[in-house]
Design an enzyme around this catalytic site. Structure first.
Site, mmCIF file in Angstrom:
data_model
loop_
_atom_site.group_PDB
_atom_site.id
_atom_site.type_symbol
_atom_site.label_atom_id
_atom_site.label_comp_id
_atom_site.label_asym_id
_atom_site.label_seq_id
_atom_site.Cartn_x
_atom_site.Cartn_y
_atom_site.Cartn_z
ATOM 1 N N ASP A 51 41.797 38.864 35.251
ATOM 2 C CA ASP A 51 41.033 38.535 33.935
ATOM 3 C C ASP A 51 41.702 37.246 32.993
ATOM 4 O O ASP A 51 42.857 37.459 32.796
ATOM 5 C CB ASP A 51 40.627 39.737 33.052
ATOM 6 N N ASP A 75 47.302 38.749 38.137
ATOM 7 C CA ASP A 75 46.569 39.343 37.339
ATOM 8 C C ASP A 75 45.106 38.683 37.469
ATOM 9 O O ASP A 75 45.031 37.830 38.148
ATOM 10 C CB ASP A 75 47.088 39.141 35.866
#
Length: 225
Positions: free
Chosen positions: A9, A7
């Site tokens: 952010d 991932d």
């Protein structure tokens, strides 16, 4: 071969690139502060709370891409990388990616943030593969709409399965599949991989990781320039 999924952010980045892109455009005077800033913050808070309507948000977030010339967007993004993104990349995040690439793992960033914002960030990490929400383009310009399934929550699972299928693979074909994420919004995908890793997790993910015995790590250190 192992599969390593990251991932972006608040995982590899010590911040949210989608939110910061909007704020960057506000600070540049491209977007009106009064009408945009409060709504940008509200959508981010909905994301954190797990109540975000992804299609409503994307209608808001992709509109600036449609309103401006591609050359201007690219120029602003180069400034955005220098001013906002590189300071959010710490040495531990770079080292983690480097470790997986060096081991010969198949690496991909998988993110709800659109590919215009995130593809240069993937390149910054040296990661070739990006699975992201795709903004629609027509005649070389963004339309402000989404192309295909948003890469969000259960959509991440569907987008990953489709990406693997294009390569003639399934998750089960890998000796190990790893996902690094900070967010409870990724629980559907974390439950699919063989090694879920919570990275500086939000409160809900921390609770889920603790109850399931998942690994938890931190990548938060002063950023390298």
């Amino acid at each position: 071969m192992r599969l390593a999924l990251f991932d972006l952010d608040n995982t590899l980045l010590a911040g949210d690139s989608d939110y910061e892109w909007g704020q960057f455009l506000v600070d540049r005077g491209v977007l009106d502060r009064e009408s945009y800033e409060a709504q940008n913050r509200a959508y981010y808070e909905q994301y954190v709370a797990g109540t975000l309507d992804i299609h409503e948000f994307l209608g808001f977030a992709l509109r600036p891409l449609a309103a401006h010339e591609p050359a201007d967007l690219e120029r602003w993004h180069a400034e955005f990388m220098a001013e906002r993104i590189r300071p959010m990349i710490g040495a531990p995040a770079r080292d983690l990616v480097r470790k997986h690439l060096g081991a010969g793992d198949l690496c991909a960033i998988i993110t709800a943030t659109n590919s215009f914002v995130t593809r240069p960030i993937a390149r910054e990490f040296g990661i070739e593969h990006l699975i992201a929400t795709e903004p629609e383009k027509l005649n070389g310009r963004f339309t402000g709409k989404v192309a295909g399934i948003p890469c969000f929550r259960e959509g991440k699972v569907r987008r990953l399965d489709a990406w693997l299928a294009e390569r003639g693979k399934r998750l089960a074909d890998f000796t190990e599949s790893i996902l690094y994420s900070d967010s409870h919004n990724d629980l559907a995908l974390l439950e699919r991989v063989t090694r879920p890793v919570a990275v500086d997790p939000d409160e809900q993910l921390a609770a889920a990781a603790g109850s399931r015995g998942w690994a938890a790590i931190s990548l938060r250190m002063p950023a390298t320039r």
